[in-house]
Design a protein around this motif. Structure first.
Motif, PDB file in Angstrom:
ATOM      1  N   ILE A  84       2.310 -19.567 -89.067  1.00 18.27           N
ATOM      2  CA  ILE A  84       2.415 -19.582 -87.851  1.00 18.27           C
ATOM      3  C   ILE A  84       1.720 -20.566 -87.317  1.00 18.27           C
ATOM      4  N   MET A  85       0.719 -21.168 -87.869  1.00 22.66           N
ATOM      5  CA  MET A  85      -0.212 -22.286 -87.552  1.00 22.66           C
ATOM      6  C   MET A  85       0.265 -23.558 -88.287  1.00 22.66           C
ATOM      7  N   GLY A  86      -0.295 -24.651 -87.849  1.00 19.87           N
ATOM      8  CA  GLY A  86       0.035 -26.077 -88.606  1.00 19.87           C
ATOM      9  C   GLY A  86      -0.638 -25.946 -89.961  1.00 19.87           C
ATOM     10  N   SER A  87      -1.736 -25.131 -90.184  1.00 23.09           N
ATOM     11  CA  SER A  87      -2.488 -25.268 -91.401  1.00 23.09           C
ATOM     12  C   SER A  87      -2.233 -23.945 -92.104  1.00 23.09           C
ATOM     13  N   ALA A  88      -1.676 -24.022 -93.355  1.00 18.72           N
ATOM     14  CA  ALA A  88      -1.680 -22.815 -94.331  1.00 18.72           C
ATOM     15  C   ALA A  88      -2.852 -22.257 -94.810  1.00 18.72           C
ATOM     16  N   LEU A  89      -4.049 -23.496 -94.791  1.00 25.68           N
ATOM     17  CA  LEU A  89      -5.324 -23.126 -95.432  1.00 25.68           C
ATOM     18  C   LEU A  89      -6.034 -22.144 -94.319  1.00 25.68           C
ATOM     19  N   MET A  90      -5.868 -22.710 -92.857  1.00 21.78           N
ATOM     20  CA  MET A  90      -6.456 -21.709 -91.787  1.00 21.78           C
ATOM     21  C   MET A  90      -5.994 -20.416 -91.787  1.00 21.78           C
ATOM     22  N   GLU A  91      -4.615 -20.237 -92.163  1.00 20.46           N
ATOM     23  CA  GLU A  91      -4.083 -18.870 -92.285  1.00 20.46           C
ATOM     24  C   GLU A  91      -4.702 -18.015 -93.307  1.00 20.46           C
ATOM     25  N   CYS A  92      -4.857 -18.870 -94.490  1.00 22.75           N
ATOM     26  CA  CYS A  92      -5.570 -18.037 -95.829  1.00 22.75           C
ATOM     27  C   CYS A  92      -6.985 -17.620 -95.180  1.00 22.75           C
ATOM     28  N   TRP A  93      -7.662 -18.489 -94.560  1.00 18.39           N
ATOM     29  CA  TRP A  93      -9.025 -18.225 -94.240  1.00 18.39           C
ATOM     30  C   TRP A  93      -9.216 -16.843 -93.143  1.00 18.39           C
ATOM     31  N   ILE A  94      -8.298 -17.019 -92.028  1.00 19.70           N
ATOM     32  CA  ILE A  94      -8.193 -15.752 -91.231  1.00 19.70           C
ATOM     33  C   ILE A  94      -7.859 -14.539 -92.052  1.00 19.70           C
ATOM     34  N   THR A  95      -6.867 -14.652 -92.987  1.00 20.53           N
ATOM     35  CA  THR A  95      -6.707 -13.476 -93.823  1.00 20.53           C
ATOM     36  C   THR A  95      -7.905 -12.900 -94.544  1.00 20.53           C
ATOM     37  N   ILE A  96      -8.656 -13.821 -95.291  1.00 22.06           N
ATOM     38  CA  ILE A  96      -9.748 -13.612 -96.124  1.00 22.06           C
ATOM     39  C   ILE A  96     -10.801 -12.748 -95.037  1.00 22.06           C
ATOM     40  N   ILE A  97     -11.028 -13.490 -93.949  1.00 19.87           N
ATOM     41  CA  ILE A  97     -11.940 -12.869 -92.938  1.00 19.87           C
ATOM     42  C   ILE A  97     -11.431 -11.442 -92.640  1.00 19.87           C
ATOM     43  N   LEU A  98     -10.203 -11.097 -92.124  1.00 20.23           N
ATOM     44  CA  LEU A  98      -9.854  -9.878 -91.911  1.00 20.23           C
ATOM     45  C   LEU A  98     -10.119  -8.657 -93.061  1.00 20.23           C
ATOM     46  N   LEU A  99      -9.686  -9.251 -94.233  1.00 26.54           N
ATOM     47  CA  LEU A  99      -9.706  -8.507 -95.419  1.00 26.54           C
ATOM     48  C   LEU A  99     -11.096  -8.150 -95.800  1.00 26.54           C
ATOM     49  N   THR A 100     -12.032  -9.068 -95.659  1.00 26.53           N
ATOM     50  CA  THR A 100     -13.280  -8.806 -95.998  1.00 26.53           C
ATOM     51  C   THR A 100     -14.047  -7.913 -95.155  1.00 26.53           C
ATOM     52  N   PHE A 101     -13.912  -8.257 -93.562  1.00 26.05           N
ATOM     53  CA  PHE A 101     -14.276  -7.147 -92.742  1.00 26.05           C
ATOM     54  C   PHE A 101     -13.745  -6.013 -92.830  1.00 26.05           C
ATOM     55  N   ALA A 102     -12.432  -5.510 -93.074  1.00 22.31           N
ATOM     56  CA  ALA A 102     -12.143  -4.456 -93.307  1.00 22.31           C
ATOM     57  C   ALA A 102     -12.593  -3.771 -94.452  1.00 22.31           C
ATOM     58  N   ALA A 103     -13.032  -4.481 -95.759  1.00 22.34           N
ATOM     59  CA  ALA A 103     -13.579  -3.886 -96.536  1.00 22.34           C
ATOM     60  C   ALA A 103     -14.891  -3.449 -96.286  1.00 22.34           C
TER      61      ALA A 103
END
Length: 289
Positions: A146-165
């Motif tokens: 979606i974004m220009g940076s795959a690293l940023m997308e990984c970071w967003i994913t990890i934020i959402l996953l960690t907070f869901a847990a």
């Protein structure tokens, strides 16, 4: 918070701010647990680089394994953050509820403070991707889904996953009466998450349906999609220097719609567990035993 203080005399916003400040101070004073919470993602990132990093983004098998380590670390980190938060405060909750404590303000205060902690942890854990590139030269795809940076997308994913847990941990913490029970429960929750992630074993029938209720599956879907694992060669093909086509997996579909869906599901998981946790708090507050 003193029991004689009638919290209904102040606005919900002020009550939330007071509860958040109180909880943050408690967390900062508990330096041992805070250091453990921050050290864990650092250790997990180092393990990812050391054990799985050499083959990450190189072949299909290695990338899936490395992503699985990160997903496991994110879920365990979130659970560790919150699995004892409510159970340790049971007596205070019951006492303050009689003084007018708004349970929704309590839940919101814990959720916001925990989200900040998850945010910091996710930055540290995402450094594992940076470490792989620095040590081995293996890189994420040049651009994100979606974004220009795959690293940023990984970071967003990890934020959402960690907070869901983390939200799941808050809910579980509201169900038990003793901190020891919460400690015993956490590893079993993690094991179930990992088994039904769809990575260790092939999911079919009822097991596949159950896997959709697992945070681990959605975390793997997101990181696998961002890493574009379907386009990576199999390990055996690289070792034998031959072309072996492999079937693309739907769970790693690299489209904007798929990634947005996964992010939405993780957000809904967080909201679901926070609502359940708030409902369970009413049982805690009215428990006279």
């Amino acid at each position: 918070m003193r029991p004689e203080q009638n919290l209904n005399r102040i606005s919900p916003m002020r009550e939330w701010l007071l509860l958040t400040r109180q909880f943050v101070l408690i967390q900062l004073n508990d330096r041992k647990n805070l250091l453990l919470s921050l050290a864990f993602p650092v250790i997990a990132a180092l393990i990812t680089v050391w054990i799985a990093g050499e083959n990450m983004f190189v072949h299909y098998d290695g990338t899936k394994s490395a992503c699985f380590v990160i997903v496991s670390a994110a879920i365990w980190g979130g659970l560790f953050n919150s699995i004892q938060v409510v159970v340790r405060e049971r007596e205070n909750i019951k006492r303050d509820y009689t003084a007018g404590l708004r349970l929704r303000c309590y839940t919101a205060s814990r959720a916001v403070a925990q989200f900040v902690l998850c945010l910091i942890q996710s930055i540290l854990l995402t450094c594992g991707f940076v470490g792989v590139e620095w040590k081995y030269g293996n890189e994420l795809p040049g651009s994100g889904v979606i974004m220009g940076s795959a690293l940023m997308e990984c970071w967003i994913t990890i934020i959402l996953l960690t907070f869901a847990a983390d939200a799941m941990g808050l809910f579980l913490s509201s169900l038990v009466r003793k901190p020891e029970t919460a400690n015993v429960m956490a590893p079993y929750i993690l094991i179930v998450q990992l088994i039904f992630s769809g990575i260790l074993f092939k999911m079919e029938g009822g097991a596949e349906i159950l896997s959709y209720a697992m945070l681990s599956r959605w975390g793997m879907e997101a990181l696998g999609s961002i890493s574009d694992v379907n386009e990576l060669p199999l390990r055996i093909a690289l070792e034998k220097n031959i072309v072996i086509p492999h079937e693309a997996e739907d769970m790693f579909l690299r489209t904007a719609g798929h990634l947005l869906l996964v992010w939405l599901v993780l957000i809904l998981f967080s909201a679901f567990f926070l609502v359940l946790g708030n409902l369970a708090l009413h049982r805690v507050a009215k428990d006279t035993r």
